[in-house]
Scaffold this active site. Structure first.
Site, PDB file in Angstrom:
ATOM      1  N   ASP A  47      23.062  19.257 -29.845  1.00 39.52           N
ATOM      2  CA  ASP A  47      23.666  20.229 -30.496  1.00 39.52           C
ATOM      3  C   ASP A  47      25.136  20.380 -29.901  1.00 39.52           C
ATOM      4  O   ASP A  47      25.151  19.967 -28.822  1.00 39.52           O
ATOM      5  CB  ASP A  47      23.098  21.410 -30.578  1.00 39.52           C
ATOM      6  CG  ASP A  47      23.242  22.353 -31.779  1.00 39.52           C
ATOM      7  OD1 ASP A  47      24.237  22.154 -32.405  1.00 39.52           O
ATOM      8  OD2 ASP A  47      22.879  23.364 -31.782  1.00 39.52           O
ATOM      9  N   ASP A  75       7.129  -1.198   7.323  1.00 38.04           N
ATOM     10  CA  ASP A  75       7.109   0.130   6.195  1.00 38.04           C
ATOM     11  C   ASP A  75       7.989   0.908   6.712  1.00 38.04           C
ATOM     12  O   ASP A  75       8.637   1.870   5.933  1.00 38.04           O
ATOM     13  CB  ASP A  75       5.834   0.681   6.089  1.00 38.04           C
ATOM     14  CG  ASP A  75       4.592  -0.102   5.186  1.00 38.04           C
ATOM     15  OD1 ASP A  75       5.155  -1.029   4.596  1.00 38.04           O
ATOM     16  OD2 ASP A  75       3.521   0.201   5.455  1.00 38.04           O
ATOM     17  N   ASP A  79      13.948  22.990 -31.731  1.00 39.40           N
ATOM     18  CA  ASP A  79      14.098  21.854 -30.773  1.00 39.40           C
ATOM     19  C   ASP A  79      12.872  21.224 -30.283  1.00 39.40           C
ATOM     20  O   ASP A  79      13.049  19.974 -29.741  1.00 39.40           O
ATOM     21  CB  ASP A  79      15.016  22.183 -29.670  1.00 39.40           C
ATOM     22  CG  ASP A  79      16.537  22.535 -30.445  1.00 39.40           C
ATOM     23  OD1 ASP A  79      16.976  21.637 -31.414  1.00 39.40           O
ATOM     24  OD2 ASP A  79      17.137  23.154 -29.852  1.00 39.40           O
ATOM     25  N   ASN A  94       5.287 -14.477   3.258  1.00 42.21           N
ATOM     26  CA  ASN A  94       4.804 -14.455   4.795  1.00 42.21           C
ATOM     27  C   ASN A  94       3.309 -14.936   4.408  1.00 42.21           C
ATOM     28  O   ASN A  94       2.601 -15.623   5.383  1.00 42.21           O
ATOM     29  CB  ASN A  94       5.002 -13.402   5.549  1.00 42.21           C
ATOM     30  CG  ASN A  94       6.499 -13.288   6.075  1.00 42.21           C
ATOM     31  OD1 ASN A  94       6.863 -13.981   6.075  1.00 42.21           O
ATOM     32  ND2 ASN A  94       6.688 -11.913   6.391  1.00 42.21           N
ATOM     33  N   ASN A 102       2.636  -5.568   9.078  1.00 40.82           N
ATOM     34  CA  ASN A 102       2.769  -4.594   7.779  1.00 40.82           C
ATOM     35  C   ASN A 102       3.032  -3.379   8.140  1.00 40.82           C
ATOM     36  O   ASN A 102       3.998  -2.537   7.538  1.00 40.82           O
ATOM     37  CB  ASN A 102       1.462  -4.705   7.011  1.00 40.82           C
ATOM     38  CG  ASN A 102       1.326  -4.358   5.495  1.00 40.82           C
ATOM     39  OD1 ASN A 102       2.306  -4.645   5.085  1.00 40.82           O
ATOM     40  ND2 ASN A 102       0.640  -3.476   5.316  1.00 40.82           N
ATOM     41  N   GLU A 107       0.990  -1.094  -0.062  1.00 38.39           N
ATOM     42  CA  GLU A 107       0.139  -0.003   0.098  1.00 38.39           C
ATOM     43  C   GLU A 107       0.875   1.280  -0.023  1.00 38.39           C
ATOM     44  O   GLU A 107       0.470   2.455  -0.412  1.00 38.39           O
ATOM     45  CB  GLU A 107      -0.851   0.222   1.235  1.00 38.39           C
ATOM     46  CG  GLU A 107      -0.268   0.199   2.523  1.00 38.39           C
ATOM     47  CD  GLU A 107       0.544  -0.751   3.147  1.00 38.39           C
ATOM     48  OE1 GLU A 107       1.374  -0.456   4.000  1.00 38.39           O
ATOM     49  OE2 GLU A 107       0.322  -1.837   2.561  1.00 38.39           O
ATOM     50  N   ASP A 116      17.869  23.725 -26.864  1.00 39.51           N
ATOM     51  CA  ASP A 116      17.303  24.970 -26.369  1.00 39.51           C
ATOM     52  C   ASP A 116      16.791  25.918 -27.143  1.00 39.51           C
ATOM     53  O   ASP A 116      16.635  27.179 -27.002  1.00 39.51           O
ATOM     54  CB  ASP A 116      18.552  25.767 -25.735  1.00 39.51           C
ATOM     55  CG  ASP A 116      19.696  25.809 -26.652  1.00 39.51           C
ATOM     56  OD1 ASP A 116      19.564  25.909 -27.873  1.00 39.51           O
ATOM     57  OD2 ASP A 116      20.936  26.462 -26.330  1.00 39.51           O
TER      58      ASP A 116
END
Length: 860
Positions: free
Chosen positions: A347, A706, A613, A677, A702, A305, A609
């Site tokens: 370029d 995290d 381009d 698991n 869980n 999640e 630039d």
């Protein structure tokens, strides 16, 4: 106070927008004076205080503002997952049937997980917004009689803006003054060629493409200059109406596709497991609510999640690190493409070379220095106003002659079709005028009928061969060479493109842009990273090849624009990979080159630039521009360099690959630990007389796992992981999940056997397996984060500290007061010894499995 970012407008703002829109309806059909009066403005622009008041009343005008999520929306978004909503509903049922403690604990874990995800995403979003502000497009606006730069979002109706070639049109506007103004409106009208614009009045019923006195937000100026009155901004513009209906979003990158494929794979596995486990429990005559809560908790445990938050945080952290190397990422998903890039098209000017052009000489036809050529070149360069450029600056710097007797009368601005710039000059005290033209040699010669040689004018045909030979000789020396021509006129005060004819060629302007001192090493470093550089330039092939040799190409393979024009797309795909230098390239050919390289299987970066381009920047896998680029190029790019230096790009590529590697670490960890698991738990639940873990314990496991994952963005990456481009490989991820899931399940089964053999009751069984499950899940992070042996690669300090804290905390949790609320019991020493031994065995086997996996999936 109303949050502008939420997209809601207070009544005062809505009323002001409605009244302004009514006053300026069909503004292209009304005289400029009427529109100015309706907006309470003048041709000299608004007073700064008045502009500030209008901005405060209306809010920022950028389209992007309305789509930015407010903090509240982002927080609520953490709880919109169907699994989380079902879990909240199940907790409500627990309340209803009297299981209040379980419901409170489950809801607390859900809320804490949501807050954790919100904090991560909110921090990342705001950090990226601060970086984007560094490269925001700005507009030249006249306020209080002075010209100043302001962000496009700060413009208000009534502002007067100044536009020139390369400018993005920042609002729907009425042209007040113009000179040879052409705008590319293809994004709105679909017209291929630029539309000519000028002041005037059009019919109210005129179509979008027929409103020649109006300019539109989202288009850009191709040539010429203009002073324009801002009439409509942001969502009120024509482009805003379209964007509002279509909700335009950039196409997903390969990285985003990979995340989606990974997500769909897990959703299918999760759905199948959840349904099977719930059905098996019900058929085993276990309580329906307990079975549902258990199956749902397993599903939540399997689904990563925090994946969106972890990916967002890792990319944002990478963007901040890249910013320290002067690389600003406008779209986070572009980081993966940046790291995967194996071809870079660029370029030469300003990237391979210094970008500080010096004038090597103003030469006549015979190659001798000529004050006459220098004088007229300086007049052309110093009087032109269309677009600032290094060529004109170099001419002015080189000329020490007195030009006080000359004055400017008119100008024909440069454009990319003519490739010429003309200025009409008068001489004080003398009748007549002189039209002075400079530009690309062939384009200058095509409007000449004669040439000046030894003080007299001769037919151009007589000296054309000598001109071509001199041009070739200068080009072979690596000098960019332009032509200069003049035409005496009887005295008109204004000229146009049609007056560029019957001119007299005077001579050559030769310029040198030296290569950057360390460019050879930089190009070698790019090659070492698996990135091949290709030069794409409009310069002739001799100059381009000479520069390529100077910067480290031993024998560059060159393909010219005319050759490319005769080549089929299929042939170009085969040849493109072998070419080092594309020379004499037309603007539309740049896009074709990029597409050919992509079809050949390359991940292509393009750095540009200029105005021409923009198409190539759009089609490249990663468009790169520089801070000093024209607006349209900077807007089209996904990455902007604050320094026009390929060395910056080398550092940025490494950071991009580091970010990608860290993102994959979370994916690998999630697939290995969670899948193993949950599979073990599902299987055990069918054979044990009790649930192996309670739903609240699954969610707590869980949640705690995290925390180490949140530190992945700070982790070190081994040098060998950034040496080559890497791409998302769903097959490798699936294989990793199966291999390491099997290893995880093997040790889960051993744990079940050990706990059963030690005579554990339900509470001790759950407590022991909870500790082993959490220890193995956080330790696999240390194993998988590197391809080296675990002891030969140190994690970041944050990861080491948080991992250790969670590991210690998982054991300490069993001995804290109130542990029984979570269904835990303190474990005797023999239990802890067994769990410790199994944990060490798991790490050792995982190390061996890791070695096998990366030998077979080295590119993963």
């Amino acid at each position: 106070m109303t949050d502008v970012s939420s997209g809601e407008r207070p009544p005062a703002r809505r009323e002001e927008r409605r009244s302004a829109a009514a006053a300026t309806a069909a503004f292209w059909s009304r005289p400029a004076a009427d529109v100015l009066a309706a907006l309470g403005a003048t041709p000299a622009g608004l007073d700064p205080a008045d502009a500030a008041r209008r901005l405060a009343a209306r809010g920022p005008s950028g389209l992007g503002q309305s789509h930015r999520s407010s903090a509240l929306a982002l927080l609520l978004g953490q709880f919109r997952s169907p699994l989380v909503l079902m879990l909240i509903g199940a907790a409500g049922l627990s309340f209803a049937v009297g299981s209040i403690s379980d419901a409170v604990i489950i809801l607390a874990i859900v809320v804490l997980s949501g807050v954790l995800g919100f904090w991560q995403e909110h921090t990342a979003t705001r950090a990226v917004e601060r970086l984007l502000a560094l490269v925001a497009v700005r507009a030249q606006v006249v306020r209080g009689g002075a010209t100043r730069e302001v962000p496009v979002e700060a413009l208000v109706p009534g502002d007067v803006v100044l536009l020139s070639a390369g400018s993005l049109v920042p609002a729907d506007a009425l042209v007040l003054e113009s000179k040879d103004l052409h705008a590319d409106e293809a994004a709105l009208t679909g017209e291929t060629f630029p539309a000519e614009k000028s002041e005037g009045v059009c019919a109210a019923e005129a179509g979008l493409a027929e409103r020649t006195c109006a300019l539109y937000f989202g288009t850009h100026v191709v040539s010429g200059t203009a002073r324009a009155l801002v009439v409509l901004t942001g969502a009120d513009t024509e482009y805003g109406h379209i964007a509002g209906r279509l909700q335009h979003r950039p196409p997903p990158s390969e990285f985003e596709h990979g995340v989606q494929r990974f997500g769909f794979m897990l959703v299918r596995i999760t759905a199948a497991l959840t349904i099977l486990i719930f059905a098996a429990h019900v058929f085993s005559h276990r309580p329906v609510l307990d079975s549902f809560m258990f199956a749902l908790a397993l599903a939540v445990g399997l689904v990563p999640e925090l994946l969106p938050a972890i990916v967002g945080v890792t990319l944002a952290h990478g963007a901040r690190r890249m910013a320290r190397t002067h690389v600003i990422v406008k779209r986070l998903a572009a980081i993966e493409n940046f790291g995967s890039m194996d071809v870079l098209c660029s370029d030469k000017t300003g990237t391979l070379t210094e970008g500080h052009v010096t004038m090597e000489g103003a030469l006549d036809l015979d190659g001798a220095a000529s004050d006459e050529v220098l004088r007229w070149a300086a007049a052309n360069a110093s009087f032109e106003t269309g677009m600032a450029n290094p060529i004109d600056a170099a001419v002015c710097a080189a000329c020490k002659l007195d030009l006080s007797d000359l004055h400017k009368l008119d100008e024909v601005p440069y454009d990319f079709v003519r490739k010429r710039l003309s200025v009409l000059v008068g001489r004080r005290g003398e009748a007549g005028t002189v039209l002075v033209t400079k530009g690309a040699l062939d384009q200058v010669l095509e409007v000449c009928s004669g040439a000046r040689r030894a003080g007299s004018t001769v037919p151009l045909a007589d000296v054309r061969a000598a001109i071509d030979a001199r041009f070739a000789e200068l080009s072979e020396r690596g000098l960019r060479t332009l032509g200069l021509a003049v035409r005496e006129l009887p005295g008109p005060a204004r000229v146009g493109k049609a007056d560029e004819r019957d001119m007299t060629f005077l001579g050559f302007l030769a310029f040198f842009d030296p290569p950057k001192p360390d460019i050879e090493r930089t190009i070698a470093d790019l090659r070492g990273l698996g990135v091949r550089l290709k030069i794409v330039t409009g310069d002739n092939r001799r100059v381009a090849a000479a520069v390529a040799r100077r910067v480290g190409f031993a024998d560059p393979a060159v393909l010219s624009g005319p050759e490319l024009h005769t080549m089929s797309d299929a042939a170009l795909v085969r040849r493109a990979a072998q070419i080092d230098v594309f020379a004499e390239v037309e603007p539309n050919q740049k896009e074709r080159i990029i597409l050919a390289l992509k079809k050949a299987g390359a991940v292509v970066g393009y750095i540009g630039d200029g105005i021409n381009d923009a198409p190539a920047l759009h089609v490249a896998d990663v468009g790169i521009s520089v801070e000093g680029a024209v607006d349209v190029a900077k807007e089209a790019a996904e990455i902007v360099l604050l320094k026009s230096d390929l060395r910056v790009l080398v550092d940025g590529v490494r950071e991009g690959r580091t970010t990608f590697a860290n993102t994959l670490k979370y994916v690998f960890i999630t697939t290995s630990a969670n899948f193993g698991n949950m599979l073990s738990m599902a299987g055990a639940a069918l054979f044990l007389p009790f649930l192996p873990l309670l739903p609240k314990q699954i969610l707590l496991n869980n949640f705690l796992s995290d925390f180490p994952a949140m530190t992945i963005a700070t982790d070190r990456v081994d040098p060998e992981q950034v040496e080559r481009p890497r791409r998302w490989d769903t097959r490798a991820i699936r294989t990793f999940m199966l291999v390491f899931g099997a290893v995880s399940s093997l040790f889960d089964v051993l744990c079940f056997g050990a706990l059963w053999w030690l005579g554990a009751d339900a509470e001790h069984f759950r407590s022991g397996w909870f500790v082993l499950s959490l220890l193995t899940e956080v330790l696999i992070l240390l194993v998988v984060r590197t391809r080296r042996p675990l002891i030969r690669s140190r994690p970041s300090r944050a990861m080491a500290i948080v991992t250790a804290a969670v590991a210690v905390g998982s054991v300490a949790l069993l001995y804290l007061p109130g542990a029984h609320w979570l269904g835990f019991a303190a474990l005797p020493a023999r239990y802890l010894a067994a769990i410790g031994a199994l944990t060490l065995g798991y790490v050792a086997v995982s190390e061996a499995a890791k070695g096998w996996f990366f030998r077979h999936f080295g590119s993963a």
